[in-house]
Design a protein around this motif. Sequence first.
Motif, PDB file in Angstrom:
ATOM      1  N   CYS A 154       0.918  -1.196  -0.058  1.00 17.57           N
ATOM      2  CA  CYS A 154      -0.029   0.018   0.024  1.00 17.57           C
ATOM      3  C   CYS A 154       0.993   1.185  -0.102  1.00 17.57           C
ATOM      4  N   THR A 155       0.102   2.406  -0.413  1.00 17.67           N
ATOM      5  CA  THR A 155       0.948   3.720  -0.392  1.00 17.67           C
ATOM      6  C   THR A 155       0.406   4.400   0.534  1.00 17.67           C
ATOM      7  N   CYS A 156       0.989   5.263   1.437  1.00 14.63           N
ATOM      8  CA  CYS A 156       0.327   6.144   2.338  1.00 14.63           C
ATOM      9  C   CYS A 156       0.943   7.466   2.428  1.00 14.63           C
ATOM     10  N   ARG A 157      -0.087   8.488   2.091  1.00 15.09           N
ATOM     11  CA  ARG A 157       0.202   9.911   2.145  1.00 15.09           C
ATOM     12  C   ARG A 157      -0.797  10.616   2.689  1.00 15.09           C
ATOM     13  N   GLY A 158      -0.178  11.279   4.083  1.00 12.95           N
ATOM     14  CA  GLY A 158      -0.947  11.669   4.956  1.00 12.95           C
ATOM     15  C   GLY A 158      -2.272  10.738   5.389  1.00 12.95           C
ATOM     16  N   GLN A 159      -3.339  11.166   5.376  1.00 18.17           N
ATOM     17  CA  GLN A 159      -4.630  10.163   5.952  1.00 18.17           C
ATOM     18  C   GLN A 159      -4.922   9.407   4.855  1.00 18.17           C
ATOM     19  N   ALA A 160      -4.527   9.419   3.668  1.00 18.88           N
ATOM     20  CA  ALA A 160      -4.781   8.589   2.332  1.00 18.88           C
ATOM     21  C   ALA A 160      -3.959   7.151   2.345  1.00 18.88           C
ATOM     22  N   VAL A 161      -4.800   6.209   2.616  1.00 23.01           N
ATOM     23  CA  VAL A 161      -4.081   4.730   2.259  1.00 23.01           C
ATOM     24  C   VAL A 161      -4.595   4.146   0.874  1.00 23.01           C
ATOM     25  N   ASP A 162      -3.797   3.805  -0.118  1.00 25.98           N
ATOM     26  CA  ASP A 162      -4.132   3.357  -1.365  1.00 25.98           C
ATOM     27  C   ASP A 162      -3.587   1.997  -1.450  1.00 25.98           C
ATOM     28  N   CYS A 163      -4.379   1.036  -1.413  1.00 30.12           N
ATOM     29  CA  CYS A 163      -3.934  -0.414  -1.870  1.00 30.12           C
ATOM     30  C   CYS A 163      -4.469  -1.005  -3.096  1.00 30.12           C
ATOM     31  N   SER A 164      -4.800  -0.093  -3.991  1.00 27.15           N
ATOM     32  CA  SER A 164      -5.729  -0.640  -5.038  1.00 27.15           C
ATOM     33  C   SER A 164      -4.585  -1.125  -6.151  1.00 27.15           C
ATOM     34  N   GLY A 165      -5.292  -1.988  -6.943  1.00 29.58           N
ATOM     35  CA  GLY A 165      -4.749  -2.835  -7.831  1.00 29.58           C
ATOM     36  C   GLY A 165      -3.675  -3.584  -7.504  1.00 29.58           C
ATOM     37  N   GLN A 166      -3.608  -4.215  -6.298  1.00 29.01           N
ATOM     38  CA  GLN A 166      -2.543  -5.036  -5.879  1.00 29.01           C
ATOM     39  C   GLN A 166      -2.800  -6.457  -6.045  1.00 29.01           C
ATOM     40  N   ARG A 167      -3.824  -6.966  -6.480  1.00 30.97           N
ATOM     41  CA  ARG A 167      -4.171  -8.217  -6.504  1.00 30.97           C
ATOM     42  C   ARG A 167      -4.314  -8.801  -5.088  1.00 30.97           C
ATOM     43  N   LEU A 168      -4.719  -8.162  -4.369  1.00 29.88           N
ATOM     44  CA  LEU A 168      -5.028  -8.566  -2.882  1.00 29.88           C
ATOM     45  C   LEU A 168      -6.335  -9.468  -2.777  1.00 29.88           C
ATOM     46  N   PHE A 169      -6.235 -10.655  -1.905  1.00 30.25           N
ATOM     47  CA  PHE A 169      -7.292 -11.526  -1.721  1.00 30.25           C
ATOM     48  C   PHE A 169      -7.944 -11.347  -0.548  1.00 30.25           C
ATOM     49  N   SER A 170      -7.355 -10.434   0.437  1.00 32.70           N
ATOM     50  CA  SER A 170      -7.848 -10.136   1.744  1.00 32.70           C
ATOM     51  C   SER A 170      -7.260  -8.579   1.963  1.00 32.70           C
ATOM     52  N   VAL A 171      -8.157  -8.145   3.082  1.00 31.22           N
ATOM     53  CA  VAL A 171      -7.795  -6.625   3.386  1.00 31.22           C
ATOM     54  C   VAL A 171      -6.736  -6.714   4.159  1.00 31.22           C
ATOM     55  N   PRO A 172      -5.854  -5.531   4.129  1.00 30.91           N
ATOM     56  CA  PRO A 172      -4.763  -5.223   4.766  1.00 30.91           C
ATOM     57  C   PRO A 172      -5.147  -5.663   6.333  1.00 30.91           C
ATOM     58  N   PRO A 173      -4.331  -6.336   7.222  1.00 32.78           N
ATOM     59  CA  PRO A 173      -4.545  -6.610   8.753  1.00 32.78           C
ATOM     60  C   PRO A 173      -4.454  -5.428   9.412  1.00 32.78           C
ATOM     61  N   GLU A 174      -3.591  -4.445   9.358  1.00 33.40           N
ATOM     62  CA  GLU A 174      -3.519  -3.295   9.921  1.00 33.40           C
ATOM     63  C   GLU A 174      -3.534  -2.098   9.187  1.00 33.40           C
ATOM     64  N   LEU A 175      -3.986  -0.776   9.738  1.00 37.22           N
ATOM     65  CA  LEU A 175      -4.050   0.382   8.902  1.00 37.22           C
ATOM     66  C   LEU A 175      -3.442   1.382  10.089  1.00 37.22           C
ATOM     67  N   PRO A 176      -3.150   2.511   9.538  1.00 33.45           N
ATOM     68  CA  PRO A 176      -2.819   3.714  10.376  1.00 33.45           C
ATOM     69  C   PRO A 176      -4.076   4.158  10.991  1.00 33.45           C
ATOM     70  N   LEU A 177      -4.078   4.219  12.307  1.00 31.18           N
ATOM     71  CA  LEU A 177      -5.313   4.602  12.896  1.00 31.18           C
ATOM     72  C   LEU A 177      -5.888   5.949  12.622  1.00 31.18           C
ATOM     73  N   ASP A 178      -5.131   6.873  11.862  1.00 36.11           N
ATOM     74  CA  ASP A 178      -5.840   7.940  11.499  1.00 36.11           C
ATOM     75  C   ASP A 178      -6.226   7.875  10.258  1.00 36.11           C
TER      76      ASP A 178
END
Length: 261
Positions: free
Chosen positions: A5-29
Amino acid sequence: CPVLCTCRGQAVDCSGQRLFSVPPELPLDTGNLSLAHNRIASIPPGYLACYGQLRALDLRNNSLAALPAGLFLGARRLAHLDLSYNNFSLVAADMFLEASGLLRLDLSHNPGLRRVHPQAFRGLAQLRELDLSYGGLSAISLDALEGLPGLVGLRLGGNPWVCGCAMEPFLKWLRGRIQRCASDSQLAECRAPPEVAGAPLLSLTEESFQACHLTLTLDDYLFIAFVGFVVSIASVATNFLLGITANCCHRWSKASEDEDV
């Protein structure tokens, strides 16, 4: 920041990575989360519980067929939710109940979407834009939409609407809202019955449903019963005469054969 994923400020972009499941942890903000264009088929219950700053969630173009109960319990600030291009067949009751701050909900391009529960959008008093276009809907309960007082944008095109008698209350509601509710209803067309196939929804008037209000009086029922009785008697009499005629022909034929002998 989660792997892939790519993180910029409060935006987390995990698009187009062929993920079969959601990321287990994200920044709390995390305020904006994109999981679009992946292969995610399910989301764990309580996945968003810790992300109270989340305002936009993009889940388009995945393989989702359902959402777990209570998914939005901790996401009170969620305003934009995109579930387009997935595999939903039903929008279940109270599916978005905890997402009371939603302003825009996109359920378009779910070709298997056949039913919207009458209480599917309960609790979404602030919802302003709803996209149900390009699904498999042939009808929709008026109850599902009457509970959306803030709605100003509604998209319905690309569905196989059945414009029978059951559609009349919905069309009345739609005509009443069209002045203050931006809609693609001119693109929404009837698929059935055959006599109105291809007609835009809003081209149907009250006269189009006149046959739905025809009622039979006692005199009508008595007349129908009388006609049925007469037809029955006529049928019996006809069969009786045919039987006599056939019997006479048989006797005449036999008598002719005896004379020839």
